[in-house]
Design a protein around this motif. Structure first.
Motif, mmCIF file in Angstrom:
data_model
loop_
_atom_site.group_PDB
_atom_site.id
_atom_site.type_symbol
_atom_site.label_atom_id
_atom_site.label_comp_id
_atom_site.label_asym_id
_atom_site.label_seq_id
_atom_site.Cartn_x
_atom_site.Cartn_y
_atom_site.Cartn_z
ATOM 1 N N HIS A 271 0.949 -1.231 0.220
ATOM 2 C CA HIS A 271 0.060 0.068 0.002
ATOM 3 C C HIS A 271 0.668 1.269 -0.029
ATOM 4 O O HIS A 271 0.474 2.084 -0.706
ATOM 5 C CB HIS A 271 -0.828 0.207 1.121
ATOM 6 C CG HIS A 271 -1.918 -1.049 1.240
ATOM 7 N ND1 HIS A 271 -2.885 -1.299 2.184
ATOM 8 C CD2 HIS A 271 -2.351 -1.976 0.322
ATOM 9 C CE1 HIS A 271 -3.665 -2.342 1.935
ATOM 10 N NE2 HIS A 271 -3.453 -2.907 0.913
ATOM 11 N N ALA A 272 1.914 1.347 0.638
ATOM 12 C CA ALA A 272 2.839 2.376 0.777
ATOM 13 C C ALA A 272 3.327 2.710 -0.745
ATOM 14 O O ALA A 272 3.369 3.967 -1.148
ATOM 15 C CB ALA A 272 4.165 2.037 1.710
ATOM 16 N N THR A 273 3.844 1.645 -1.440
ATOM 17 C CA THR A 273 4.204 1.967 -2.859
ATOM 18 C C THR A 273 3.169 2.273 -3.664
ATOM 19 O O THR A 273 3.400 3.165 -4.698
ATOM 20 C CB THR A 273 4.870 0.486 -3.197
ATOM 21 O OG1 THR A 273 4.064 -0.333 -3.279
ATOM 22 C CG2 THR A 273 6.184 0.275 -2.656
ATOM 23 N N LEU A 274 1.984 1.964 -3.383
ATOM 24 C CA LEU A 274 0.703 2.256 -4.247
ATOM 25 C C LEU A 274 0.674 3.951 -4.058
ATOM 26 O O LEU A 274 -0.053 4.706 -4.873
ATOM 27 C CB LEU A 274 -0.191 1.465 -4.075
ATOM 28 C CG LEU A 274 -0.553 0.128 -4.517
ATOM 29 C CD1 LEU A 274 -1.741 -0.626 -4.080
ATOM 30 C CD2 LEU A 274 -0.611 0.048 -6.129
ATOM 31 N N ALA A 275 0.952 4.331 -2.837
ATOM 32 C CA ALA A 275 0.660 5.602 -2.409
ATOM 33 C C ALA A 275 1.929 6.245 -2.902
ATOM 34 O O ALA A 275 1.954 7.797 -2.714
ATOM 35 C CB ALA A 275 0.525 6.055 -0.905
ATOM 36 N N GLY A 276 2.997 5.935 -3.742
ATOM 37 C CA GLY A 276 4.281 6.688 -4.082
ATOM 38 C C GLY A 276 5.317 6.979 -2.972
ATOM 39 O O GLY A 276 6.002 7.776 -2.932
ATOM 40 N N HIS A 277 4.919 6.042 -1.930
ATOM 41 C CA HIS A 277 5.941 6.218 -0.933
ATOM 42 C C HIS A 277 6.789 4.818 -0.683
ATOM 43 O O HIS A 277 6.506 3.935 -1.503
ATOM 44 C CB HIS A 277 5.284 6.460 0.519
ATOM 45 C CG HIS A 277 4.317 7.657 0.406
ATOM 46 N ND1 HIS A 277 4.671 8.779 0.201
ATOM 47 C CD2 HIS A 277 2.904 7.726 0.980
ATOM 48 C CE1 HIS A 277 3.652 9.627 0.262
ATOM 49 N NE2 HIS A 277 2.655 9.031 0.839
ATOM 50 N N SER A 278 7.989 4.758 0.295
ATOM 51 C CA SER A 278 8.516 3.661 0.600
ATOM 52 C C SER A 278 7.769 3.101 1.876
ATOM 53 O O SER A 278 7.185 3.822 2.405
ATOM 54 C CB SER A 278 9.992 3.985 0.726
ATOM 55 O OG SER A 278 10.164 4.791 1.628
ATOM 56 N N PHE A 279 8.008 2.013 2.040
ATOM 57 C CA PHE A 279 7.447 1.424 3.495
ATOM 58 C C PHE A 279 8.281 1.871 4.418
ATOM 59 O O PHE A 279 7.405 2.519 5.377
ATOM 60 C CB PHE A 279 7.592 -0.328 3.349
ATOM 61 C CG PHE A 279 7.231 -0.982 4.410
ATOM 62 C CD1 PHE A 279 5.814 -0.663 4.938
ATOM 63 C CD2 PHE A 279 7.697 -2.280 4.908
ATOM 64 C CE1 PHE A 279 5.226 -1.455 5.826
ATOM 65 C CE2 PHE A 279 6.929 -2.947 5.926
ATOM 66 C CZ PHE A 279 5.671 -2.510 6.417
ATOM 67 N N GLU A 280 9.666 2.281 4.336
ATOM 68 C CA GLU A 280 10.222 3.004 5.534
ATOM 69 C C GLU A 280 9.535 4.624 5.757
ATOM 70 O O GLU A 280 9.537 4.813 6.909
ATOM 71 C CB GLU A 280 11.817 3.188 5.389
ATOM 72 C CG GLU A 280 12.121 3.635 4.169
ATOM 73 C CD GLU A 280 12.464 2.377 3.081
ATOM 74 O OE1 GLU A 280 13.605 2.712 2.225
ATOM 75 O OE2 GLU A 280 11.816 1.676 2.863
ATOM 76 N N HIS A 281 9.241 5.015 4.624
ATOM 77 C CA HIS A 281 8.684 6.422 4.609
ATOM 78 C C HIS A 281 7.297 6.433 5.625
ATOM 79 O O HIS A 281 7.178 7.095 6.608
ATOM 80 C CB HIS A 281 8.335 6.865 3.191
ATOM 81 C CG HIS A 281 7.387 8.114 3.455
ATOM 82 N ND1 HIS A 281 7.865 9.564 3.479
ATOM 83 C CD2 HIS A 281 5.916 8.317 3.392
ATOM 84 C CE1 HIS A 281 6.902 10.195 3.528
ATOM 85 N NE2 HIS A 281 5.707 9.541 3.445
ATOM 86 N N GLU A 282 6.555 5.309 5.319
ATOM 87 C CA GLU A 282 5.218 5.250 6.077
ATOM 88 C C GLU A 282 5.557 4.966 7.637
ATOM 89 O O GLU A 282 4.940 5.679 8.460
ATOM 90 C CB GLU A 282 4.200 4.331 5.395
ATOM 91 C CG GLU A 282 3.734 4.791 4.179
ATOM 92 C CD GLU A 282 2.706 5.861 4.327
ATOM 93 O OE1 GLU A 282 1.449 5.559 4.575
ATOM 94 O OE2 GLU A 282 2.973 6.831 4.243
ATOM 95 N N ILE A 283 6.423 4.176 7.624
ATOM 96 C CA ILE A 283 6.794 3.723 9.027
ATOM 97 C C ILE A 283 7.513 4.870 9.874
ATOM 98 O O ILE A 283 7.014 5.233 11.033
ATOM 99 C CB ILE A 283 7.641 2.609 9.074
ATOM 100 C CG1 ILE A 283 7.112 1.176 8.457
ATOM 101 C CG2 ILE A 283 8.236 2.222 10.640
ATOM 102 C CD1 ILE A 283 7.902 0.032 8.134
ATOM 103 N N ALA A 284 8.433 5.620 9.267
ATOM 104 C CA ALA A 284 9.005 6.638 9.538
ATOM 105 C C ALA A 284 7.706 7.970 9.938
ATOM 106 O O ALA A 284 7.942 8.494 11.185
ATOM 107 C CB ALA A 284 10.106 7.371 8.927
ATOM 108 N N THR A 285 6.923 8.060 9.177
ATOM 109 C CA THR A 285 5.866 9.350 9.349
ATOM 110 C C THR A 285 5.078 8.632 10.351
ATOM 111 O O THR A 285 4.608 9.407 11.413
ATOM 112 C CB THR A 285 4.985 9.300 8.196
ATOM 113 O OG1 THR A 285 5.628 9.524 7.029
ATOM 114 C CG2 THR A 285 3.967 10.239 8.171
#
Length: 441
Positions: A271-285
């Protein structure tokens, strides 16, 4: 009762030098890392849906995976056979948790009452299975997206009867989650969004979604459920736009309805990559906002660009994800659920075991490497150096007490002339590359 997984021995840790295919090289459950056993950091879970319900079908072809419980007996008998197989799979993997959707655990009936009756009957059956199993429930959730009634959403549906049906379903799913000792309850709005704004009143739908989530939180406290309530963000697919687009969007939604201290996020890599993010970006956010709850571990296919839910195999990405998990204080009551499915051509029971063993080993190695990164301090030292100027008293004052006018006056008086400084990206990348791929575990 014998199942397709009964013939397999329990997968054990044998160390990095093991050549045995069905053995853990890095997942040593009892290894003490940062003061706790590795199993307590990662809290692995098997997804009841993909692992037990998938058939291998896709938009261009029918099922390729045929399990005994899919074709033998009446629907309840099939559900019980599936449960028997599930707990045999849990035994083989020696996994501490599982997760469920109601629709994958029990068959739908002709009416809501019959559906709920089936669900509670299967909840009792799983409860009996759990009495003789090491595997517990990480979280439960309701499928509010598959049936035709949900084609325009669940809580955001223009039909109030769908809202009521959804509320009843979630109420009973929360009851069962509590009954089975679950530590979290997840809401994933698979169709809480829109296909087109031409027929959508966005404000009304968001208010309905906020009301629904408030009701869930109220009920959690009423029944004494001490687990976490989690939202799982996803940007699109099946709808063109979903209201729980990503972590930042969910946080804004929670703030709008006063729920930021009641609800956290369950983050999925794909889901993170579908949003144009990385997994680590979502976790860090989520860590920065204080709402990290749990993880769904998988990956997508960069060549396809949709939710392929594959098992993970990228050590770099998973290591940096685990780094941010540790920095956020860990997963607490959450865990690492494999919301992933084997490929269409991988139809044997052994394929499913291989998939989970590989995923668990990858996550374990990534966590161990991330812990080592933090322990040696070199990476954190580079980050600290970049922000060192903010440790000066005058810099701290800008963030605490100085007004805009005072900051301006000080800048003019001191005739400050900031010069560009290197971000050292390549140096950091080299440091991480060497640390990740040569870690002494």
């Amino acid at each position: 009762m014998a199942t397709e997984f009964s013939e397999f021995d329990v997968v054990k840790f044998e160390g990095p030098d093991s050549t045995k295919a069905l053995a853990y090289q890095f997942y040593n459950a009892e290894k003490i890392v940062m003061g706790r056993p590795l199993k307590d950091h990662l809290r692995f879970a098997v997804a009841y849906w993909h692992s037990l319900a998938m058939t291998g079908g896709d938009p261009f072809g029918g099922p390729t995976i045929h399990r005994n419980w899919m074709s033998t007996g009446d629907p309840i008998s099939q559900a019980k056979m599936k449960a028997d197989a599930a707990f045999e799979l849990f035994r083989v993997l020696d996994v501490p948790f599982f997760c469920f959707h109601d629709a994958d655990m029990a068959p739908a009936g002709a009416t809501l009452a019959e559906t709920l009756k089936n669900f509670h009957a299967m909840a009792d059956y799983l409860g009996d299975k759990m009495q003789t199993s090491k595997t517990k429930l990480l979280w439960g959730t309701a499928n509010l997206f598959s049936a035709p009634r949900f084609m325009a959403g669940a809580s955001t549906n223009p039909d109030p009867e769908v809202f009521a049906w959804s509320a009843a379903t979630v109420k009973h799913c929360m009851d069962v989650t509590k009954q089975l000792g679950g530590q979290n309850y997840v809401l994933w709005g698979g169709r809480e969004g829109y296909e087109t704004l031409l027929n959508t009143d966005m404000k009304q739908e968001l208010d309905h979604m906020g009301r629904f989530l408030s009701l869930v939180v109220e009920y959690k406290h009423k029944i004494g459920f001490d687990g976490q309530i989690l939202i799982e963000p996803k940007p699109k697919e099946p709808t063109s736009h979903q209201y729980d687009f990503d972590t930042a969007t969910v946080y804004g939604f929670l703030k709008r309805y006063g729920l930021e201290n009641e609800v956290r996020v369950n983050l999925e890599a794909n889901h993170a990559t579908l949003a144009g993010h990385s997994f680590e970006h979502e976790i860090a956010t989520a860590g920065a906002l204080g709402i990290l709850g749990s993880l769904d571990i998988n990956r997508g296919d960069a060549l396809l660009g949709w939710d392929t839910d594959q098992f993970p195999n990228d050590l770099w990405t998973m290591t940096m994800s685990m780094y941010h998990v540790i920095k956020a204080g860990g997963l607490g009551k959450g865990g690492c659920n494999f919301d992933a499915k084997v490929r269409r051509q991988s139809f044997t029971p052994e394929d499913m075991i291989h998939a989970h063993v590989g995923g668990m080993d990858l996550c374990a190695r990534a966590f161990l490497t991330a812990a080592e990164l933090i322990d040696d301090g070199n990476y954190d030292a580079l980050l600290a150096e970049r922000y060192a100027g903010w440790q000066r008293p005058e810099a701290k004052a800008m963030l605490k007490s100085m007004t805009l006018e005072e900051i301006s006056a000080r800048a003019e008086k001191d005739e400050i002339d900031p010069q560009p400084r290197s971000g050292k990206q390549e140096q950091i990348e080299n440091l991480l590359m060497r640390s990740i791929y040569s870690a002494k575990l």
